[in-house]
Design a protein around this motif. Structure first.
Motif, mmCIF file in Angstrom:
data_model
loop_
_atom_site.group_PDB
_atom_site.id
_atom_site.type_symbol
_atom_site.label_atom_id
_atom_site.label_comp_id
_atom_site.label_asym_id
_atom_site.label_seq_id
_atom_site.Cartn_x
_atom_site.Cartn_y
_atom_site.Cartn_z
ATOM 1 N N ALA A 79 26.944 -21.640 -102.948
ATOM 2 C CA ALA A 79 27.432 -20.309 -102.583
ATOM 3 C C ALA A 79 26.447 -19.600 -101.661
ATOM 4 N N ASP A 80 25.163 -19.701 -101.970
ATOM 5 C CA ASP A 80 24.147 -19.056 -101.135
ATOM 6 C C ASP A 80 24.112 -19.658 -99.730
ATOM 7 N N ALA A 81 24.330 -20.959 -99.616
ATOM 8 C CA ALA A 81 24.282 -21.636 -98.316
ATOM 9 C C ALA A 81 25.543 -21.399 -97.486
ATOM 10 N N ALA A 82 26.602 -20.922 -98.105
ATOM 11 C CA ALA A 82 27.880 -20.761 -97.397
ATOM 12 C C ALA A 82 27.811 -19.720 -96.287
ATOM 13 N N TRP A 83 26.842 -18.824 -96.318
ATOM 14 C CA TRP A 83 26.761 -17.806 -95.268
ATOM 15 C C TRP A 83 26.463 -18.436 -93.911
ATOM 16 N N HIS A 84 25.994 -19.686 -93.875
ATOM 17 C CA HIS A 84 25.751 -20.387 -92.608
ATOM 18 C C HIS A 84 27.056 -20.749 -91.901
ATOM 19 N N ILE A 85 28.148 -20.747 -92.622
ATOM 20 C CA ILE A 85 29.444 -21.079 -92.017
ATOM 21 C C ILE A 85 29.882 -19.894 -91.167
ATOM 22 N N LYS A 86 30.086 -20.147 -89.910
ATOM 23 C CA LYS A 86 30.422 -19.072 -88.957
ATOM 24 C C LYS A 86 31.934 -18.857 -88.939
ATOM 25 N N ALA A 87 32.450 -18.217 -89.973
ATOM 26 C CA ALA A 87 33.886 -17.921 -90.060
ATOM 27 C C ALA A 87 34.068 -16.647 -90.862
ATOM 28 N N GLY A 88 35.031 -15.832 -90.467
ATOM 29 C CA GLY A 88 35.346 -14.635 -91.227
ATOM 30 C C GLY A 88 35.986 -14.978 -92.549
ATOM 31 N N SER A 89 36.813 -16.021 -92.532
ATOM 32 C CA SER A 89 37.425 -16.520 -93.762
ATOM 33 C C SER A 89 37.716 -18.002 -93.580
ATOM 34 N N ALA A 90 37.597 -18.744 -94.670
ATOM 35 C CA ALA A 90 37.840 -20.187 -94.623
ATOM 36 C C ALA A 90 37.906 -20.730 -96.038
ATOM 37 N N ILE A 91 38.529 -21.889 -96.177
ATOM 38 C CA ILE A 91 38.470 -22.673 -97.403
ATOM 39 C C ILE A 91 37.908 -24.027 -97.006
ATOM 40 N N VAL A 92 36.760 -24.374 -97.578
ATOM 41 C CA VAL A 92 36.104 -25.638 -97.286
ATOM 42 C C VAL A 92 36.238 -26.513 -98.518
ATOM 43 N N ASP A 93 36.885 -27.667 -98.355
ATOM 44 C CA ASP A 93 37.133 -28.603 -99.454
ATOM 45 C C ASP A 93 36.155 -29.750 -99.324
ATOM 46 N N GLY A 94 35.452 -30.104 -100.398
ATOM 47 C CA GLY A 94 34.494 -31.193 -100.313
ATOM 48 C C GLY A 94 33.975 -31.615 -101.670
ATOM 49 N N GLU A 95 32.968 -32.473 -101.635
ATOM 50 C CA GLU A 95 32.360 -33.028 -102.837
ATOM 51 C C GLU A 95 30.907 -32.574 -102.903
ATOM 52 N N VAL A 96 30.494 -31.996 -104.034
ATOM 53 C CA VAL A 96 29.095 -31.648 -104.247
ATOM 54 C C VAL A 96 28.456 -32.855 -104.918
ATOM 55 N N VAL A 97 27.464 -33.438 -104.242
ATOM 56 C CA VAL A 97 26.830 -34.667 -104.706
ATOM 57 C C VAL A 97 25.316 -34.484 -104.708
ATOM 58 N N VAL A 98 24.658 -34.954 -105.751
ATOM 59 C CA VAL A 98 23.208 -34.944 -105.820
ATOM 60 C C VAL A 98 22.757 -36.396 -105.964
ATOM 61 N N PRO A 99 22.285 -37.010 -104.868
ATOM 62 C CA PRO A 99 21.878 -38.412 -104.946
ATOM 63 C C PRO A 99 20.562 -38.580 -105.688
ATOM 64 N N ALA A 100 20.467 -39.674 -106.429
ATOM 65 C CA ALA A 100 19.225 -40.039 -107.116
ATOM 66 C C ALA A 100 18.286 -40.673 -106.103
ATOM 67 N N ALA A 101 17.046 -40.914 -106.508
ATOM 68 C CA ALA A 101 16.048 -41.507 -105.622
ATOM 69 C C ALA A 101 16.494 -42.870 -105.092
ATOM 70 N N ASP A 102 17.291 -43.604 -105.881
ATOM 71 C CA ASP A 102 17.733 -44.929 -105.443
ATOM 72 C C ASP A 102 19.007 -44.879 -104.601
ATOM 73 N N GLY A 103 19.486 -43.665 -104.292
ATOM 74 C CA GLY A 103 20.655 -43.513 -103.441
ATOM 75 C C GLY A 103 21.984 -43.470 -104.183
ATOM 76 N N THR A 104 21.977 -43.710 -105.501
ATOM 77 C CA THR A 104 23.214 -43.662 -106.273
ATOM 78 C C THR A 104 23.556 -42.216 -106.601
ATOM 79 N N THR A 105 24.824 -41.994 -106.969
ATOM 80 C CA THR A 105 25.245 -40.637 -107.303
ATOM 81 C C THR A 105 25.865 -40.547 -108.692
ATOM 82 N N GLY A 106 26.001 -41.636 -109.381
ATOM 83 C CA GLY A 106 26.643 -41.608 -110.686
ATOM 84 C C GLY A 106 25.746 -42.181 -111.755
ATOM 85 N N THR A 107 26.296 -42.262 -112.948
ATOM 86 C CA THR A 107 25.546 -42.808 -114.074
ATOM 87 C C THR A 107 25.931 -44.255 -114.348
ATOM 88 N N ASN A 108 26.800 -44.828 -113.512
ATOM 89 C CA ASN A 108 27.262 -46.217 -113.742
ATOM 90 C C ASN A 108 26.178 -47.192 -113.379
#
Length: 105
Positions: A76-105
């Motif tokens: 939410a704090d980073a969204a102010w960088h989006i140069k739009a008066g209004s928008a809906i941005v659809d995406g995936e929030v991902v936090v990669p681990a040191a080995d590059g994986t993103t899940g617990t599998n």
């Protein structure tokens, strides 16, 4: 409570903001399509979210429409960088681990 952001100069015609929009979700298929008209991407394990920007407010919704703005404060704090008066941005929030994986599998 929505996070505040700077309001860019008005452009275009004002319309009511639609609110949460049901996302199109990926489907499981037996065979991957081929040909020049198809592109593919890696599926990362994260949270599907919509970032809503409306006037000076930012909200972050889960794929089921829950308001998780407070849980995703950095998004939410980073969204102010989006140069739009209004928008809906659809995406995936991902936090990669040191080995590059993103899940617990």
């Amino acid at each position: 409570m929505a996070f505040e952001r700077r309001k860019p100069a008005a452009v275009g015609v004002k319309a009511p903001f639609p609110g949460f929009v049901e996302p199109a979700l990926a489907l499981s298929i037996e065979k991957v399509p081929s040909g020049a008209r198809w592109i593919h991407e890696i599926k990362f394990d994260g949270y599907r979210v919509q970032v809503h920007l409306a006037n000076e407010a930012v909200k972050v919704f889960t794929r089921r429409g829950h308001d998780w703005t407070n849980r995703f404060k950095k998004v939410a704090d980073a969204a102010w960088h989006i140069k739009a008066g209004s928008a809906i941005v659809d995406g995936e929030v991902v936090v990669p681990a040191a080995d590059g994986t993103t899940g617990t599998n």
